[in-house]
Design a protein around this motif. Sequence first.
Motif, PDB file in Angstrom:
ATOM      1  N   SER A 168      -9.297   2.460  -5.628  1.00  0.00           N
ATOM      2  CA  SER A 168      -8.493   3.361  -6.452  1.00  0.00           C
ATOM      3  C   SER A 168      -7.075   2.817  -6.530  1.00  0.00           C
ATOM      4  O   SER A 168      -6.730   1.854  -5.850  1.00  0.00           O
ATOM      5  CB  SER A 168      -8.497   4.782  -5.879  1.00  0.00           C
ATOM      6  OG  SER A 168      -7.923   4.799  -4.587  1.00  0.00           O
ATOM      7  N   ARG A 169      -6.271   3.430  -7.373  1.00  0.00           N
ATOM      8  CA  ARG A 169      -4.890   3.005  -7.506  1.00  0.00           C
ATOM      9  C   ARG A 169      -4.039   4.189  -7.928  1.00  0.00           C
ATOM     10  O   ARG A 169      -4.519   5.134  -8.555  1.00  0.00           O
ATOM     11  CB  ARG A 169      -4.768   1.869  -8.521  1.00  0.00           C
ATOM     12  CG  ARG A 169      -5.100   2.267  -9.951  1.00  0.00           C
ATOM     13  CD  ARG A 169      -5.188   1.046 -10.847  1.00  0.00           C
ATOM     14  NE  ARG A 169      -3.899   0.369 -10.961  1.00  0.00           N
ATOM     15  CZ  ARG A 169      -3.760  -0.893 -11.340  1.00  0.00           C
ATOM     16  NH1 ARG A 169      -4.830  -1.625 -11.635  1.00  0.00           N
ATOM     17  NH2 ARG A 169      -2.554  -1.441 -11.436  1.00  0.00           N
ATOM     18  N   ASP A 170      -2.765   4.103  -7.582  1.00  0.00           N
ATOM     19  CA  ASP A 170      -1.777   5.090  -7.984  1.00  0.00           C
ATOM     20  C   ASP A 170      -0.628   4.306  -8.603  1.00  0.00           C
ATOM     21  O   ASP A 170       0.192   3.732  -7.874  1.00  0.00           O
ATOM     22  CB  ASP A 170      -1.321   5.904  -6.772  1.00  0.00           C
ATOM     23  CG  ASP A 170      -0.382   7.035  -7.149  1.00  0.00           C
ATOM     24  OD1 ASP A 170       0.291   6.940  -8.191  1.00  0.00           O
ATOM     25  OD2 ASP A 170      -0.305   8.000  -6.377  1.00  0.00           O
ATOM     26  N   ASN A 171      -0.580   4.260  -9.911  1.00  0.00           N
ATOM     27  CA  ASN A 171       0.439   3.450 -10.580  1.00  0.00           C
ATOM     28  C   ASN A 171       1.845   4.005 -10.348  1.00  0.00           C
ATOM     29  O   ASN A 171       2.814   3.244 -10.363  1.00  0.00           O
ATOM     30  CB  ASN A 171       0.141   3.336 -12.068  1.00  0.00           C
ATOM     31  CG  ASN A 171      -1.027   2.397 -12.343  1.00  0.00           C
ATOM     32  OD1 ASN A 171      -1.449   1.625 -11.475  1.00  0.00           O
ATOM     33  ND2 ASN A 171      -1.581   2.480 -13.540  1.00  0.00           N
ATOM     34  N   GLY A 216      -7.415   2.355 -14.244  1.00  0.00           N
ATOM     35  CA  GLY A 216      -8.313   3.004 -13.299  1.00  0.00           C
ATOM     36  C   GLY A 216      -9.619   3.457 -13.913  1.00  0.00           C
ATOM     37  O   GLY A 216     -10.464   4.038 -13.227  1.00  0.00           O
ATOM     38  N   ALA A 217      -9.796   3.186 -15.193  1.00  0.00           N
ATOM     39  CA  ALA A 217     -10.968   3.689 -15.890  1.00  0.00           C
ATOM     40  C   ALA A 217     -12.247   2.942 -15.542  1.00  0.00           C
ATOM     41  O   ALA A 217     -13.348   3.487 -15.665  1.00  0.00           O
ATOM     42  CB  ALA A 217     -10.744   3.618 -17.397  1.00  0.00           C
ATOM     43  N   SER A 218     -12.112   1.689 -15.144  1.00  0.00           N
ATOM     44  CA  SER A 218     -13.295   0.873 -14.850  1.00  0.00           C
ATOM     45  C   SER A 218     -13.165   0.221 -13.492  1.00  0.00           C
ATOM     46  O   SER A 218     -12.075  -0.210 -13.099  1.00  0.00           O
ATOM     47  CB  SER A 218     -13.465  -0.216 -15.910  1.00  0.00           C
ATOM     48  OG  SER A 218     -13.685   0.342 -17.190  1.00  0.00           O
ATOM     49  N   THR A 219     -14.299   0.166 -12.786  1.00  0.00           N
ATOM     50  CA  THR A 219     -14.332  -0.457 -11.462  1.00  0.00           C
ATOM     51  C   THR A 219     -15.554  -1.363 -11.337  1.00  0.00           C
ATOM     52  O   THR A 219     -16.557  -1.183 -12.034  1.00  0.00           O
ATOM     53  CB  THR A 219     -14.391   0.603 -10.344  1.00  0.00           C
ATOM     54  OG1 THR A 219     -15.514   1.458 -10.577  1.00  0.00           O
ATOM     55  CG2 THR A 219     -13.121   1.441 -10.312  1.00  0.00           C
ATOM     56  N   PHE A 260       2.519  -4.639 -12.029  1.00  0.00           N
ATOM     57  CA  PHE A 260       1.426  -3.943 -11.326  1.00  0.00           C
ATOM     58  C   PHE A 260       0.697  -2.994 -12.251  1.00  0.00           C
ATOM     59  O   PHE A 260      -0.531  -2.940 -12.278  1.00  0.00           O
ATOM     60  CB  PHE A 260       1.978  -3.171 -10.124  1.00  0.00           C
ATOM     61  CG  PHE A 260       0.945  -2.312  -9.448  1.00  0.00           C
ATOM     62  CD1 PHE A 260       0.798  -0.968  -9.774  1.00  0.00           C
ATOM     63  CD2 PHE A 260       0.112  -2.855  -8.486  1.00  0.00           C
ATOM     64  CE1 PHE A 260      -0.152  -0.181  -9.156  1.00  0.00           C
ATOM     65  CE2 PHE A 260      -0.848  -2.074  -7.849  1.00  0.00           C
ATOM     66  CZ  PHE A 260      -0.976  -0.733  -8.194  1.00  0.00           C
ATOM     67  N   SER A 261       1.445  -2.222 -13.026  1.00  0.00           N
ATOM     68  CA  SER A 261       0.828  -1.160 -13.820  1.00  0.00           C
ATOM     69  C   SER A 261      -0.031  -1.709 -14.953  1.00  0.00           C
ATOM     70  O   SER A 261      -0.809  -0.955 -15.549  1.00  0.00           O
ATOM     71  CB  SER A 261       1.903  -0.231 -14.384  1.00  0.00           C
ATOM     72  OG  SER A 261       2.778  -0.940 -15.232  1.00  0.00           O
ATOM     73  N   ALA A 309      -2.486   0.212  -4.466  1.00  0.00           N
ATOM     74  CA  ALA A 309      -3.935   0.245  -4.629  1.00  0.00           C
ATOM     75  C   ALA A 309      -4.560   0.527  -3.268  1.00  0.00           C
ATOM     76  O   ALA A 309      -3.952   0.244  -2.227  1.00  0.00           O
ATOM     77  CB  ALA A 309      -4.435  -1.084  -5.172  1.00  0.00           C
ATOM     78  N   TYR A 310      -5.751   1.084  -3.301  1.00  0.00           N
ATOM     79  CA  TYR A 310      -6.409   1.486  -2.067  1.00  0.00           C
ATOM     80  C   TYR A 310      -7.854   0.997  -2.042  1.00  0.00           C
ATOM     81  O   TYR A 310      -8.479   0.803  -3.087  1.00  0.00           O
ATOM     82  CB  TYR A 310      -6.415   3.016  -1.931  1.00  0.00           C
ATOM     83  CG  TYR A 310      -5.054   3.648  -2.028  1.00  0.00           C
ATOM     84  CD1 TYR A 310      -4.578   4.153  -3.236  1.00  0.00           C
ATOM     85  CD2 TYR A 310      -4.233   3.734  -0.906  1.00  0.00           C
ATOM     86  CE1 TYR A 310      -3.336   4.728  -3.331  1.00  0.00           C
ATOM     87  CE2 TYR A 310      -2.977   4.310  -0.995  1.00  0.00           C
ATOM     88  CZ  TYR A 310      -2.534   4.818  -2.205  1.00  0.00           C
ATOM     89  OH  TYR A 310      -1.290   5.386  -2.297  1.00  0.00           O
TER      90      TYR A 310
END
Length: 122
Positions: free
Chosen positions: A70-73, A54-57, A28-29, A78-79
Amino acid sequence: VQLVESGGGFVQAGVSLRLSCAASGRAFSTSTMGWFRQAPGKEREFVAAITWSGASTLYADSVKGRFTISRDNAKITAYLQMNSLKPEDTAVYYCAAGEGIYSRRREAYGYWGQGTQVTVSS
């Protein structure tokens, strides 16, 4: 990587929902995470993607300015924050993961969740 979506529901137009995608697996990370959606009778379409850091979307034009990925590793989650929902946002929303990619193409993603239904009434 195994993915499980949650947070869908039946809402009125104009309100907000936040979808979550809980992942398992160490990949995942280092994976790009994507959200896709599929409305009845339509093909699955890209919604948003975020790189492993998370730097690019990326966003589909139809949701830009209303949705935020967004995400929280640390939480391996992920959200997708969805604001100002419209009836045309009604669909099954799928979380996807892909290693070594950064793409809008669903074929680039190797892992998929089962989906969560979002229904927006007018």
